[in-house]
Design a protein around this motif. Structure first.
Motif, PDB file in Angstrom:
ATOM      1  N   UNK A  37      50.463  40.316  34.060  1.00 31.91           N
ATOM      2  CA  UNK A  37      49.678  39.932  32.878  1.00 31.91           C
ATOM      3  C   UNK A  37      48.348  40.675  32.831  1.00 31.91           C
ATOM      4  N   UNK A  38      47.886  41.182  33.968  1.00 30.51           N
ATOM      5  CA  UNK A  38      46.545  41.767  34.068  1.00 30.51           C
ATOM      6  C   UNK A  38      46.259  42.878  33.055  1.00 30.51           C
ATOM      7  N   UNK A  39      47.164  43.843  32.800  1.00 30.66           N
ATOM      8  CA  UNK A  39      46.810  44.896  31.839  1.00 30.66           C
ATOM      9  C   UNK A  39      46.490  44.357  30.451  1.00 30.66           C
ATOM     10  N   UNK A  40      47.283  43.391  29.963  1.00 34.11           N
ATOM     11  CA  UNK A  40      46.987  42.821  28.645  1.00 34.11           C
ATOM     12  C   UNK A  40      45.718  41.987  28.700  1.00 34.11           C
ATOM     13  N   UNK A  41      45.516  41.247  29.782  1.00 27.52           N
ATOM     14  CA  UNK A  41      44.285  40.460  29.914  1.00 27.52           C
ATOM     15  C   UNK A  41      43.061  41.369  29.918  1.00 27.52           C
ATOM     16  N   UNK A  42      43.136  42.483  30.622  1.00 25.05           N
ATOM     17  CA  UNK A  42      42.000  43.411  30.659  1.00 25.05           C
ATOM     18  C   UNK A  42      41.708  43.990  29.283  1.00 25.05           C
ATOM     19  N   UNK A  43      42.778  44.340  28.555  1.00 27.51           N
ATOM     20  CA  UNK A  43      42.596  44.886  27.207  1.00 27.51           C
ATOM     21  C   UNK A  43      41.940  43.852  26.296  1.00 27.51           C
ATOM     22  N   UNK A  44      42.444  42.638  26.324  1.00 28.05           N
ATOM     23  CA  UNK A  44      41.893  41.586  25.463  1.00 28.05           C
ATOM     24  C   UNK A  44      40.475  41.224  25.890  1.00 28.05           C
ATOM     25  N   UNK A  75      43.804  33.381  33.943  1.00 28.25           N
ATOM     26  CA  UNK A  75      42.952  32.621  34.865  1.00 28.25           C
ATOM     27  C   UNK A  75      43.783  31.619  35.664  1.00 28.25           C
ATOM     28  N   UNK A  76      44.720  30.965  35.003  1.00 27.90           N
ATOM     29  CA  UNK A  76      45.560  29.979  35.695  1.00 27.90           C
ATOM     30  C   UNK A  76      46.480  30.653  36.710  1.00 27.90           C
ATOM     31  N   UNK A  77      47.002  31.822  36.384  1.00 27.55           N
ATOM     32  CA  UNK A  77      47.831  32.549  37.337  1.00 27.55           C
ATOM     33  C   UNK A  77      47.021  32.985  38.554  1.00 27.55           C
ATOM     34  N   UNK A  78      45.752  33.327  38.348  1.00 29.90           N
ATOM     35  CA  UNK A  78      44.890  33.654  39.477  1.00 29.90           C
ATOM     36  C   UNK A  78      44.645  32.424  40.345  1.00 29.90           C
ATOM     37  N   UNK A  79      44.473  31.269  39.718  1.00 26.78           N
ATOM     38  CA  UNK A  79      44.315  30.036  40.497  1.00 26.78           C
ATOM     39  C   UNK A  79      45.595  29.716  41.278  1.00 26.78           C
ATOM     40  N   UNK A  80      46.719  29.968  40.644  1.00 34.23           N
ATOM     41  CA  UNK A  80      48.011  29.700  41.275  1.00 34.23           C
ATOM     42  C   UNK A  80      48.274  30.645  42.445  1.00 34.23           C
ATOM     43  N   UNK A  81      47.597  31.786  42.442  1.00 33.88           N
ATOM     44  CA  UNK A  81      47.708  32.777  43.511  1.00 33.88           C
ATOM     45  C   UNK A  81      49.119  33.353  43.611  1.00 33.88           C
ATOM     46  N   UNK A  82      49.720  33.553  42.429  1.00 31.97           N
ATOM     47  CA  UNK A  82      50.976  34.285  42.390  1.00 31.97           C
ATOM     48  C   UNK A  82      50.655  35.714  41.967  1.00 31.97           C
ATOM     49  N   UNK A 118      38.055  32.484  32.145  1.00 27.91           N
ATOM     50  CA  UNK A 118      38.738  33.669  32.684  1.00 27.91           C
ATOM     51  C   UNK A 118      37.735  34.615  33.332  1.00 27.91           C
ATOM     52  N   UNK A 119      36.637  34.899  32.642  1.00 22.26           N
ATOM     53  CA  UNK A 119      35.676  35.877  33.143  1.00 22.26           C
ATOM     54  C   UNK A 119      35.136  35.462  34.508  1.00 22.26           C
ATOM     55  N   UNK A 120      34.852  34.181  34.657  1.00 24.33           N
ATOM     56  CA  UNK A 120      34.319  33.706  35.939  1.00 24.33           C
ATOM     57  C   UNK A 120      35.388  33.717  37.019  1.00 24.33           C
ATOM     58  N   UNK A 121      36.612  33.385  36.670  1.00 27.98           N
ATOM     59  CA  UNK A 121      37.699  33.388  37.660  1.00 27.98           C
ATOM     60  C   UNK A 121      38.067  34.808  38.068  1.00 27.98           C
ATOM     61  N   UNK A 122      38.094  35.727  37.097  1.00 28.35           N
ATOM     62  CA  UNK A 122      38.507  37.107  37.373  1.00 28.35           C
ATOM     63  C   UNK A 122      37.363  37.981  37.866  1.00 28.35           C
ATOM     64  N   UNK A 123      36.132  37.462  37.853  1.00 23.07           N
ATOM     65  CA  UNK A 123      34.989  38.263  38.260  1.00 23.07           C
ATOM     66  C   UNK A 123      34.596  39.314  37.246  1.00 23.07           C
TER      67      UNK A 123
END
Length: 281
Positions: free
Chosen positions: A136-143, A122-129, A176-181
Motif C-alpha cells: 500500500x505504501x506507494x499509493x499512500x506516499x503519492x496521496x 497507518x493501521x497496517x503499520x500498527x498491525x506490523x504486517x 497517518x503522518x505521525x505513524x509513518x513519520x
C-alpha cells in the motif's frame, strides 16, 4: 474506554468481508478524458472494487485490519488474512496506483477517500504486517504528497458535514503522518489547521445537523484542533468556539426515513459525534 467485544468484532468482520468482495451495486464517479472503455469497478480498481463506492471499500479494508489487530484470534481471522493477502498484493495495488497516477485520477476521492487510504496504511503499520504495508505504501506516499500540497494551497477549509469536510480528512491524514513519520505532511496539516480554524469563535451549533450530515462540522473541527494545540491553548480556544450548552450537538438526530440513503447518514452522525466527544473528553 469500553473494549470492543469479540462478538461484536465478529459481526463487524462478517459485514466487511461481504462488502469488500461484492462488486455491485456500485456508485462510480470518473473523469472521462475520451470515449469510455471498460469502466467495470474491478478493472479500474483491482483492490477496492467492492462496497458501494471506492472510499467505502477502503475503510472496510481498514476495519478488517483493525479487527485483526485488536482481536487476532477472531473466528474470522484466517478469512481476513486470506482476503488481505489477495487484495493487498503488490500487483493489485499497482493497478490502484496507476489510476491515481493518471490524469483522471489526480483529484479522485479528494479529500475523504485520500484520508481513508492514509488511515488504512497507518493501521497496517500498527498491525506490523510488512507485506501489506509495503504494497500500500506507494499509493499512500503519492496521496500524502498530494494531501500536503492541497492543504498548503487551500485558502479556506470545507466545513460541510459529509465527504468534503477538510477537518475529518486532516485528522485521518495527521494520524497517518505521525505513524509513518511523515514530518512534512504533519507540519503542513498543522499549519493549515491553525490558518483555517484558530480564529474561529461561536460555532453555529444551532444550525446542525443538515439532512446529509454524517459528521458534525463543529465537533470534528474541535477534534482536529485538540490534536495540534497545546492543552491550555486548546481549552481556551474550545471555550470560545463551542457553546457551553451543546444543544443540538448533544441531541440524537432524527432519522425519519432510513430508506433514503442520504438521510440515513444521520445514523452515522450519532456515531461520529460520540467519537468526537470521547476524543474531546
Amino acid at each position: 474506554m469500553t473494549a470492543l467485544s469479540e462478538v461484536r468484532a465478529s459481526a463487524f468482520a462478517r459485514v466487511a468481508l461481504a462488502n469488500v468482495a461484492r462488486e455491485y451495486p456500485r456508485k462510480i464517479d470518473y473523469l472521462l478524458l475520451g470515449a469510455p472503455g471498460d469502466l467495470t469497478p474491478r478493472r479500474i480498481h483491482p483492490v477496492f472494487f467492492g462496497s458501494y463506492d471506492w472510499h467505502s471499500a477502503v475503510h472496510m479494508h481498514w476495519l478488517l485490519a483493525r479487527l485483526l489487530r485488536l482481536h487476532p484470534t477472531l473466528p474470522e481471522a484466517d478469512e481476513i488474512k486470506a482476503l488481505l493477502d489477495a487484495h493487498l498484493a503488490p500487483a493489485a495495488m499497482a493497478g490502484e496506483f496507476a489510476y491515481f497516477n493518471s490524469p483522471a485520477g489526480r483529484t479522485f476521492e479528494r479529500p475523504y477517500g485520500w484520508g481513508w487510504l492514509l488511515e488504512l496504511h497507518a493501521e497496517l503499520l500498527r498491525l506490523k504486517n510488512g507485506l501489506w504495508a509495503q504494497a500500500v505504501a506507494p499509493l499512500a506516499n503519492l496521496i500524502a504528497q498530494r494531501f500536503g500540497a492541497q492543504v498548503c494551497a487551500a485558502p479556506y477549509p470545507v466545513r460541510s458535514g459529509s465527504h468534503g469536510n477538510t477537518a475529518f480528512a486532516s485528522l485521518l491524514a495527521l494520524d497517518y503522518a505521525r505513524r509513518a513519520g511523515d514530518l512534512a505532511l504533519a507540519a503542513a496539516i498543522e499549519q493549515a489547521a491553525r490558518r483555517w480554524y484558530a480564529p474561529d469563535r461561536d460555532a453555529p451549533a444551532a444550525y446542525e445537523p443538515s439532512l446529509d450530515d454524517f459528521l458534525s462540522p463543529a465537533l470534528i473541527e474541535a477534534a482536529l484542533m485538540r490534536e495540534i494545540m497545546p492543552v491550555t491553548a486548546f481549552r481556551a480556544w474550545l471555550q470560545a468556539f463551542l457553546p457551553a450548552a451543546l444543544g443540538p450537538l448533544a441531541a440524537p438526530p432524527i432519522v425519519a426515513d432510513r430508506s433514503d440513503a442520504k438521510q440515513a447518514h444521520l445514523d452515522g452522525l450519532a456515531l461520529s459525534r460520540a467519537w468526537c466527544f470521547r476524543r474531546l473528553g
